[in-house]
Scaffold this motif. Structure first.
Motif, PDB file in Angstrom:
ATOM      1  N   GLY A 198     -44.412 -12.266 -31.781  1.00 43.32           N
ATOM      2  CA  GLY A 198     -43.512 -11.187 -32.395  1.00 43.32           C
ATOM      3  C   GLY A 198     -44.572 -10.226 -32.832  1.00 43.32           C
ATOM      4  N   ASN A 199     -43.873  -9.156 -33.580  1.00 47.26           N
ATOM      5  CA  ASN A 199     -44.658  -8.066 -34.222  1.00 47.26           C
ATOM      6  C   ASN A 199     -45.590  -8.546 -35.300  1.00 47.26           C
ATOM      7  OD1 ASN A 199     -43.640  -5.501 -33.197  1.00 47.26           O
ATOM      8  ND2 ASN A 199     -41.761  -5.738 -34.009  1.00 47.26           N
ATOM      9  N   SER A 200     -45.395  -9.551 -35.871  1.00 47.85           N
ATOM     10  CA  SER A 200     -46.292  -9.927 -37.207  1.00 47.85           C
ATOM     11  C   SER A 200     -47.496 -10.639 -36.542  1.00 47.85           C
ATOM     12  CB  SER A 200     -45.671 -10.702 -38.258  1.00 47.85           C
ATOM     13  OG  SER A 200     -44.942 -11.623 -37.834  1.00 47.85           O
ATOM     14  N   ALA A 201     -47.212 -11.379 -35.302  1.00 51.03           N
ATOM     15  CA  ALA A 201     -48.457 -11.762 -34.816  1.00 51.03           C
ATOM     16  C   ALA A 201     -49.376 -10.862 -34.189  1.00 51.03           C
ATOM     17  CB  ALA A 201     -48.096 -12.858 -33.682  1.00 51.03           C
ATOM     18  N   LEU A 202     -48.847  -9.826 -33.562  1.00 53.30           N
ATOM     19  CA  LEU A 202     -49.514  -9.000 -32.768  1.00 53.30           C
ATOM     20  C   LEU A 202     -49.990  -7.777 -33.760  1.00 53.30           C
ATOM     21  CD1 LEU A 202     -47.858 -10.157 -30.296  1.00 53.30           C
ATOM     22  CD2 LEU A 202     -48.731  -8.015 -29.118  1.00 53.30           C
ATOM     23  N   GLN A 203     -49.356  -7.795 -34.875  1.00 58.47           N
ATOM     24  CA  GLN A 203     -50.298  -6.854 -36.000  1.00 58.47           C
ATOM     25  C   GLN A 203     -51.172  -7.663 -36.475  1.00 58.47           C
ATOM     26  OE1 GLN A 203     -48.582  -6.010 -40.149  1.00 58.47           O
ATOM     27  NE2 GLN A 203     -47.614  -4.380 -38.819  1.00 58.47           N
ATOM     28  N   MET A 204     -51.257  -9.038 -36.687  1.00 63.43           N
ATOM     29  CA  MET A 204     -52.335  -9.911 -36.977  1.00 63.43           C
ATOM     30  C   MET A 204     -53.519  -9.507 -36.034  1.00 63.43           C
ATOM     31  SD  MET A 204     -52.524 -11.729 -39.791  1.00 63.43           S
ATOM     32  CE  MET A 204     -54.053 -12.054 -40.006  1.00 63.43           C
ATOM     33  N   VAL A 205     -53.199  -9.601 -34.920  1.00 63.28           N
ATOM     34  CA  VAL A 205     -54.470  -9.644 -33.778  1.00 63.28           C
ATOM     35  C   VAL A 205     -54.841  -7.918 -34.081  1.00 63.28           C
ATOM     36  CG1 VAL A 205     -54.814  -9.265 -31.265  1.00 63.28           C
ATOM     37  CG2 VAL A 205     -53.221 -10.773 -32.009  1.00 63.28           C
ATOM     38  N   GLU A 206     -54.121  -7.099 -34.266  1.00 55.37           N
ATOM     39  CA  GLU A 206     -54.996  -5.704 -34.422  1.00 55.37           C
ATOM     40  C   GLU A 206     -55.695  -5.656 -35.691  1.00 55.37           C
ATOM     41  OE1 GLU A 206     -51.120  -3.409 -33.941  1.00 55.37           O
ATOM     42  OE2 GLU A 206     -52.265  -2.155 -32.528  1.00 55.37           O
ATOM     43  N   VAL A 228     -44.684  -1.267 -27.118  1.00 58.81           N
ATOM     44  CA  VAL A 228     -45.729  -0.298 -27.476  1.00 58.81           C
ATOM     45  C   VAL A 228     -47.117  -1.212 -28.227  1.00 58.81           C
ATOM     46  CG1 VAL A 228     -44.776   0.355 -29.774  1.00 58.81           C
ATOM     47  CG2 VAL A 228     -46.533   1.740 -28.497  1.00 58.81           C
ATOM     48  N   VAL A 229     -46.605  -2.394 -29.069  1.00 59.87           N
ATOM     49  CA  VAL A 229     -47.630  -2.927 -29.613  1.00 59.87           C
ATOM     50  C   VAL A 229     -48.240  -3.819 -28.566  1.00 59.87           C
ATOM     51  CG1 VAL A 229     -47.975  -4.389 -31.574  1.00 59.87           C
ATOM     52  CG2 VAL A 229     -46.078  -2.930 -31.790  1.00 59.87           C
ATOM     53  N   VAL A 230     -47.566  -4.565 -27.831  1.00 59.70           N
ATOM     54  CA  VAL A 230     -48.102  -5.623 -26.868  1.00 59.70           C
ATOM     55  C   VAL A 230     -49.168  -4.645 -25.870  1.00 59.70           C
ATOM     56  CG1 VAL A 230     -47.365  -7.052 -24.529  1.00 59.70           C
ATOM     57  CG2 VAL A 230     -45.884  -6.836 -26.807  1.00 59.70           C
ATOM     58  N   GLU A 231     -48.552  -3.495 -25.396  1.00 64.29           N
ATOM     59  CA  GLU A 231     -49.402  -2.710 -24.590  1.00 64.29           C
ATOM     60  C   GLU A 231     -50.992  -2.318 -25.309  1.00 64.29           C
ATOM     61  OE1 GLU A 231     -46.698   0.127 -22.632  1.00 64.29           O
ATOM     62  OE2 GLU A 231     -48.286   1.623 -23.199  1.00 64.29           O
ATOM     63  N   ARG A 232     -50.725  -2.094 -26.510  1.00 62.00           N
ATOM     64  CA  ARG A 232     -51.971  -1.591 -27.440  1.00 62.00           C
ATOM     65  C   ARG A 232     -52.842  -2.888 -27.546  1.00 62.00           C
ATOM     66  NH1 ARG A 232     -49.164   1.321 -31.831  1.00 62.00           N
ATOM     67  NH2 ARG A 232     -49.408  -0.470 -33.218  1.00 62.00           N
ATOM     68  N   SER A 234     -53.002  -5.635 -25.527  1.00 65.11           N
ATOM     69  CA  SER A 234     -53.653  -5.809 -24.233  1.00 65.11           C
ATOM     70  C   SER A 234     -54.825  -5.037 -23.760  1.00 65.11           C
ATOM     71  CB  SER A 234     -52.475  -6.030 -22.921  1.00 65.11           C
ATOM     72  OG  SER A 234     -51.840  -4.740 -23.032  1.00 65.11           O
ATOM     73  N   LYS A 235     -54.692  -3.895 -24.310  1.00 69.81           N
ATOM     74  CA  LYS A 235     -55.985  -3.157 -23.981  1.00 69.81           C
ATOM     75  C   LYS A 235     -57.377  -3.643 -25.012  1.00 69.81           C
ATOM     76  CE  LYS A 235     -53.552   0.866 -22.235  1.00 69.81           C
ATOM     77  NZ  LYS A 235     -52.500   2.037 -22.720  1.00 69.81           N
ATOM     78  N   LEU A 236     -57.210  -4.162 -26.017  1.00 69.74           N
ATOM     79  CA  LEU A 236     -58.315  -4.794 -26.823  1.00 69.74           C
ATOM     80  C   LEU A 236     -59.343  -5.502 -26.138  1.00 69.74           C
ATOM     81  CD1 LEU A 236     -56.547  -5.508 -30.165  1.00 69.74           C
ATOM     82  CD2 LEU A 236     -57.638  -3.454 -29.443  1.00 69.74           C
ATOM     83  N   GLY A 237     -60.493  -5.041 -25.924  1.00 69.43           N
ATOM     84  CA  GLY A 237     -61.479  -5.819 -25.118  1.00 69.43           C
ATOM     85  C   GLY A 237     -61.819  -7.338 -25.725  1.00 69.43           C
ATOM     86  N   ASN A 238     -61.517  -7.767 -26.757  1.00 69.24           N
ATOM     87  CA  ASN A 238     -62.093  -9.077 -27.210  1.00 69.24           C
ATOM     88  C   ASN A 238     -60.675  -9.964 -27.333  1.00 69.24           C
ATOM     89  OD1 ASN A 238     -60.702  -7.544 -29.342  1.00 69.24           O
ATOM     90  ND2 ASN A 238     -62.357  -8.517 -30.850  1.00 69.24           N
ATOM     91  N   VAL A 239     -59.626  -9.534 -26.682  1.00 67.99           N
ATOM     92  CA  VAL A 239     -58.376 -10.522 -26.833  1.00 67.99           C
ATOM     93  C   VAL A 239     -58.089 -11.345 -25.604  1.00 67.99           C
ATOM     94  CG1 VAL A 239     -56.017 -10.554 -27.730  1.00 67.99           C
ATOM     95  CG2 VAL A 239     -57.349  -9.021 -28.585  1.00 67.99           C
ATOM     96  N   ALA A 240     -57.808 -12.705 -25.670  1.00 64.77           N
ATOM     97  CA  ALA A 240     -57.261 -13.375 -24.580  1.00 64.77           C
ATOM     98  C   ALA A 240     -56.136 -13.822 -25.017  1.00 64.77           C
ATOM     99  CB  ALA A 240     -58.354 -14.602 -24.274  1.00 64.77           C
ATOM    100  N   MET A 241     -55.040 -13.324 -23.732  1.00 66.40           N
ATOM    101  CA  MET A 241     -53.550 -13.785 -24.090  1.00 66.40           C
ATOM    102  C   MET A 241     -53.302 -14.894 -23.316  1.00 66.40           C
ATOM    103  SD  MET A 241     -52.840  -9.799 -24.101  1.00 66.40           S
ATOM    104  CE  MET A 241     -51.598  -9.399 -25.121  1.00 66.40           C
ATOM    105  N   PHE A 242     -52.618 -15.842 -24.181  1.00 67.02           N
ATOM    106  CA  PHE A 242     -52.082 -17.092 -23.464  1.00 67.02           C
ATOM    107  C   PHE A 242     -50.700 -17.049 -23.767  1.00 67.02           C
ATOM    108  CE2 PHE A 242     -56.320 -17.955 -24.528  1.00 67.02           C
ATOM    109  CZ  PHE A 242     -56.954 -18.785 -23.489  1.00 67.02           C
ATOM    110  N   GLU A 243     -49.971 -16.704 -22.733  1.00 68.07           N
ATOM    111  CA  GLU A 243     -48.398 -16.444 -22.943  1.00 68.07           C
ATOM    112  C   GLU A 243     -47.879 -17.636 -22.128  1.00 68.07           C
ATOM    113  OE1 GLU A 243     -47.237 -12.857 -20.951  1.00 68.07           O
ATOM    114  OE2 GLU A 243     -45.596 -12.639 -22.487  1.00 68.07           O
ATOM    115  N   GLY A 244     -46.886 -18.398 -22.760  1.00 74.99           N
ATOM    116  CA  GLY A 244     -46.279 -19.473 -22.215  1.00 74.99           C
ATOM    117  C   GLY A 244     -47.053 -20.967 -22.253  1.00 74.99           C
TER     118      GLY A 244
END
Ligand SMILES: Cc1cc2nc3c(=O)[nH]c(=O)nc-3n(C[C@H](O)[C@H](O)[C@H](O)COP(=O)(O)OP(=O)(O)OC[C@H]3O[C@@H](n4cnc5c(N)ncnc54)[C@H](O)[C@@H]3O)c2cc1C
Length: 355
Positions: A198-206, A228-232, A234-244
């Motif tokens: 959710g928003n707070s998890a992705l805000q944490m990543v930022e 808009v937050v997911v898009e931002r 996903s463009k960060l170079g040091n983030v690996a996304m594990f969906e599911g």
């Protein structure tokens, strides 16, 4: 740091208000607490009976407290901390009067208004028990101090949900955190994981982006944060996304060293190295204190009427702990103001009845 002997608030001895009494120097958060201390020292009877007790010092409780003072109510604030969840917000872009302000800055302003401009009797502690009594309610704190009030205003907000997997309790504060900005220094230059979509998890990543070396973002379901937050992120170079992926276990020795995850509906497990894990999987309303007295909905929120009254006469509630739509600072503040006005109306009505 010193402790204000009246309200337990931590104060800086260089900037705090000081007073000498019986050869001992005491430090206070405000002139109000100093006066209360000196008065109670002289008359030797601490004040424990009020018209209104406000429980919780987040945006809802603090606004209610300022309103109670300006309405000249005989009110008392009991809270575990000042600011509540708002302290964890790194950027508030939707609070009137400020294009941009951080949570801690906004709460500093609230606190100043509360204890300097509009002093209210207050104590920093936890309420442990509420019991109905003749003409009101008895409130007991964790130090077993007892207070009485004719009305209560519950503004206890929400706390973060636990993941409930092995290792979560073992590594509490030894690598397991729930998104407080202050905890980020623990993982400077390290690999970390953020759990939630959710928003707070992705805000944490930022927020971690410039602090941690690598961030793994793990979510059981599809990311639900604003597009808009997911898009931002996903463009960060040091983030690996594990969906599911489900978190199976948090592992380590003395401190956390990794997170074991499993792809949903498969046996495929992966171990991700992580010195810190930040869990942001939602919040739950803090109603345990009051659930025996008032009606809650199926999400565990206090059901309120349009004037913030509840199913129990004399108990009002405001903010995130209620079923009011919208969990936002400005909404919690507005509801806190409304609840204080309604509590005053109720007290005046009771007084007229008893004439
Ligand atoms: C990471 C994050 C970012 C956010 N960003 C924004 C944003 O940008 N804009 C926005 O508008 N909103 C934001 N929010 C939401 C906002 O912070 C909340 O809606 C708001 O704080 C709710 O206020 P409240 O007073 O109802 O509850 P809370 O803020 O949860 O405060 C509850 C208070 O009650 C106290 N308490 C609880 N139980 C007890 C007890 N038994 N005894 C004594 N005290 C007790 C707590 O210590 C706390 O002080 C964010 C939230 C989070 C977590």
């Amino acid at each position: 740091m010193k402790k204000d002997p009246v309200c337990n608030m931590e104060v800086d001895e260089n900037s705090a208000i000081a007073a000498e009494c019986d050869g001992v120097i005491h430090y206070f958060c405000s002139e109000g607490c100093k006066e209360r201390f000196l008065k109670e020292k002289t008359c030797k009877i601490p004040r424990t009976s009020y018209d209104l007790i406000i429980i919780g010092g987040g945006p809802a409780g603090l606004t209610a407290a300022v309103y109670a003072v300006t309405l000249r109510m005989n009110a008392f604030l009991i809270t575990r901390d000042l600011g509540g969840q708002a302290v964890d917000s790194t950027k508030i872009e939707n609070y009137m009067g400020y294009d941009f302000i951080t949570g801690p800055e906004l709460i500093d302003k609230f606190q100043y208004q509360l204890i300097h401009s509009n002093y209210i009797d207050h104590v920093m502690t936890e309420v442990e028990k509420i019991k109905p009594a003749e003409g009101g309610f008895n409130v007991t704190t964790s130090e077993l101090k007892k207070y009485f009030a004719k009305t209560l205003l519950v503004a206890t907000g929400m706390t973060r949900r636990r993941l409930k997997v092995p290792g979560e309790e073992t590594f509490q504060r030894k690598g397991v955190f729930y998104g407080n900005i202050q905890d980020m220094s623990f993982v400077y230059g390290e690999e970390v994981a953020v759990i939630g979509g959710g928003n707070s998890a992705l805000q944490m990543v930022e927020n971690l982006n410039n602090v941690a070396k690598k961030i793994s973002l793990i979510s059981t379901s599809k990311f639900t944060a604003d597009a808009v937050v997911v898009e931002r992120v996903s463009k960060l170079g040091n983030v690996a996304m594990f969906e599911g992926y489900n978190v199976v276990e948090l592992v380590g020795d003395i401190t956390l060293s990794g997170v074991s995850i499993r792809k949903v509906a498969t046996e495929n497990t992966v171990k991700i190295p992580a010195k810190g894990v930040f869990i942001a999987i939602g919040l739950q309303p803090n109603t345990a204190l009051i659930s025996h007295l008032i009606d809650l909905n199926d999400r565990g929120e206090i059901i309120i009427n349009s004037d913030c009254s509840t199913s129990h006469a004399g108990i009002f509630a405001a903010g995130d702990v209620t079923n009011a739509f919208g969990k936002r600072i400005v909404i919690a503040s507005g509801e806190g103001a409304k609840a204080a006005l309604a509590a005053r109306h109720y007290i005046l009505k009771q007084k007229r009845k008893n004439l």
